[in-house]
Design an enzyme around this catalytic site. Structure first.
Site, PDB file in Angstrom:
ATOM      1  N   ARG A 111     -16.396 -12.843   1.038  1.00 55.05           N
ATOM      2  CA  ARG A 111     -16.830 -11.955   2.129  1.00 55.05           C
ATOM      3  C   ARG A 111     -17.987 -12.689   2.780  1.00 55.05           C
ATOM      4  O   ARG A 111     -19.098 -12.664   2.253  1.00 55.05           O
ATOM      5  CB  ARG A 111     -17.241 -10.587   1.585  1.00 55.05           C
ATOM      6  N   ASP A 168      -9.789  -4.689   6.409  1.00 60.45           N
ATOM      7  CA  ASP A 168     -10.489  -4.352   7.650  1.00 60.45           C
ATOM      8  C   ASP A 168     -11.537  -5.388   8.069  1.00 60.45           C
ATOM      9  O   ASP A 168     -11.646  -5.743   9.240  1.00 60.45           O
ATOM     10  CB  ASP A 168     -11.235  -3.016   7.477  1.00 60.45           C
ATOM     11  N   GLY A 169     -12.343  -5.840   7.081  1.00 63.01           N
ATOM     12  CA  GLY A 169     -13.402  -6.810   7.374  1.00 63.01           C
ATOM     13  C   GLY A 169     -12.805  -8.104   7.910  1.00 63.01           C
ATOM     14  O   GLY A 169     -13.319  -8.713   8.857  1.00 63.01           O
ATOM     15  N   THR A 228      -4.742  -5.571   0.723  1.00 66.88           N
ATOM     16  CA  THR A 228      -5.805  -4.951  -0.069  1.00 66.88           C
ATOM     17  C   THR A 228      -5.185  -3.932  -1.014  1.00 66.88           C
ATOM     18  O   THR A 228      -4.308  -3.160  -0.601  1.00 66.88           O
ATOM     19  CB  THR A 228      -6.877  -4.255   0.797  1.00 66.88           C
ATOM     20  N   ARG A 248     -12.620   1.679  -3.274  1.00 67.91           N
ATOM     21  CA  ARG A 248     -13.853   1.765  -2.462  1.00 67.91           C
ATOM     22  C   ARG A 248     -14.028   3.189  -1.954  1.00 67.91           C
ATOM     23  O   ARG A 248     -14.233   4.086  -2.755  1.00 67.91           O
ATOM     24  CB  ARG A 248     -13.814   0.765  -1.297  1.00 67.91           C
ATOM     25  N   GLU A 254     -12.795   5.815  -7.384  1.00 71.53           N
ATOM     26  CA  GLU A 254     -14.217   5.430  -7.465  1.00 71.53           C
ATOM     27  C   GLU A 254     -15.032   6.045  -6.327  1.00 71.53           C
ATOM     28  O   GLU A 254     -16.220   6.334  -6.496  1.00 71.53           O
ATOM     29  CB  GLU A 254     -14.396   3.904  -7.498  1.00 71.53           C
TER      30      GLU A 254
HETATM   31  O1  F6P Z   1     -11.395  -3.655  -1.553  1.00 68.81           O
HETATM   32  C1  F6P Z   1     -10.908  -3.997  -2.801  1.00 68.81           C
HETATM   33  C2  F6P Z   1     -11.872  -3.594  -3.888  1.00 68.81           C
HETATM   34  O2  F6P Z   1     -11.302  -3.951  -5.135  1.00 68.81           O
HETATM   35  C3  F6P Z   1     -12.293  -2.118  -3.892  1.00 68.81           C
HETATM   36  O3  F6P Z   1     -11.314  -1.289  -4.452  1.00 68.81           O
HETATM   37  C4  F6P Z   1     -13.563  -2.183  -4.687  1.00 68.81           C
HETATM   38  O4  F6P Z   1     -14.424  -1.099  -4.358  1.00 68.81           O
HETATM   39  C5  F6P Z   1     -14.167  -3.501  -4.239  1.00 68.81           C
HETATM   40  O5  F6P Z   1     -13.100  -4.289  -3.753  1.00 68.81           O
HETATM   41  C6  F6P Z   1     -14.851  -4.265  -5.333  1.00 68.81           C
HETATM   42  O6  F6P Z   1     -15.395  -5.401  -4.772  1.00 68.81           O
HETATM   43  P1  F6P Z   1     -15.931  -6.643  -5.611  1.00 68.81           P
HETATM   44  O7  F6P Z   1     -14.760  -7.517  -5.935  1.00 68.81           O
HETATM   45  O8  F6P Z   1     -16.892  -7.308  -4.695  1.00 68.81           O
HETATM   46  O9  F6P Z   1     -16.551  -6.116  -6.866  1.00 68.81           O
END
Ligand code: F6P
Length: 323
Positions: free
Chosen positions: A74, A105-106, A127, A173, A225
């Site tokens: 990201r 989306d990002g 995703t 998310r 979550e």
């Molecule tokens: O967007 C995918 C996702 O796995 C979400 O479900 C979760 O909230 C987030 O990414 C976790 O992100 P990271 O890999 O940065 O911990």
């Protein structure tokens, strides 16, 4: 403008099926005599010129591999005007006539920024959250759902033996699409998602009580979550009723693993379509599925859309849980 050389990148959280999608982009490009480069580590790779030539050898045997061979990130730098300008200059320097951006989306917002600077770009939704409003399906959701279902089936065995309550936290998310799907698939006692306001007493405790009255001795509570942490929900259950729930956070397990057939085939179709669209002169579009068909939409229009949990799923939840 003729397309002679393209780049492909994966960005944001990885999703099982990204690899088959990259493979499809490369193979389709090769079929048309187009050179294809993998841009590594998402938009960071575009800023830094971190690219690798992709051919049939470099993408062989990845159709069945989770994760992404291109790595992902990201990119904070790409969110700045300066970062975007660097990426655009790099695209020009490398002679990339188009880019396929695979992510959520990002990733699409990043692609739109490139497009505003005159770079041809097509997006592919990937995703596990399945929270991209303009498409019913995004790559990775099916594999993640099946992984979570398999894990919860295992949990149920031990919950049943010990006559316990289990609270399982599912990724997503701010979205509850994955949790709702998984919860319905495992026959959860209650499912909590952020899109639907819930009353703890009525939607959790009452459902457990009813199940108990009907002779059930173990209870599976699925929580997205975005709707709260499994630890908090578990503590509240313990306070409200004579149960001592066990907490399981499935976490990043849901992001890995061998992509399912559905994810592989859809990823393959979407990768193919993205390259065909670039060849047809299209840009600034998202490949998506709507009413069972593949289609495409302008990035800004797609990002402005809103998707909700299906009413039918909510109705089923009310009818089938806590019995
Ligand atoms: O967007 C995918 C996702 O796995 C979400 O479900 C979760 O909230 C987030 O990414 C976790 O992100 P990271 O890999 O940065 O911990």
């Amino acid at each position: 403008m003729s397309i002679k050389r393209i780049g492909v990148l994966t960005s944001g959280g990885d999703a099982p099926g990204m690899n088959p999608c990259v493979r499809s982009v490369v193979r389709t490009a090769m079929y048309h005599g187009i050179e294809c480069y993998g841009i590594r580590r998402g938009y960071n790779g575009l800023i830094n010129g971190d690219i690798v030539r992709l051919d049939e050898k470099s993408i062989s045997h990845i159709i069945n591999r989770g994760g992404t061979i291109l790595y992902t990130a990201r990119s904070k730098e790409f969110m700045t005007e300066e970062g975007q300008n660097k990426a655009v200059s790099m695209c020009k320097l490398l002679g990339l006539d188009g880019i396929v951006a695979i992510g959520g989306d990002g990733t699409f917002r990043g692609a739109r920024a490139l497009s505003k600077h005159g770079i041809n770009v097509i997006c592919i939704p990937a995703t596990i959250d399945n929270d991209i409003s303009c498409t019913n399906y995004s790559i990775g959701f099916d594999t993640a759902a099946n992984t979570a279902i398999e894990c919860i089936d295992k949990l149920r065995d031990t919950m049943q033996s010990h006559e316990r309550c289990s609270v399982v936290e599912i990724m997503g998310r701010n979205a509850g699409f994955l949790a709702m799907y998984v919860g319905l698939a495992v026959g959860a006692t209650a499912i909590l998602v952020p899109e639907k306001k819930f009353d703890f007493e009525q939607d959790v405790i009452e459902k457990i009580r009813k199940a108990r009255l009907n002779g059930f001795t173990h209870y599976m509570i699925v929580v997205a979550e975005g709707a709260g942490s499994a630890a908090d929900i578990s503590a509240k259950i313990k306070e409200a009723i004579d149960l001592d729930p066990r907490v399981t956070v499935l976490g990043h397990i849901q992001r890995g693993g061998v992509p399912t057939g559905r994810d592989r085939v859809n990823a393959t179709k979407m990768g193919y379509l993205a390259v065909e669209m670039l060849l047809a002169g299209k840009t600034n579009r998202i490949v998506c599925t709507h009413a069972g068909r593949f289609t495409d939409i302008d990035i800004s229009e797609g990002l402005a859309m809103h998707k909700d949990i299906q009413q039918m799923e909510v109705d089923i939840l009310a009818a089938l849980t806590g019995i």
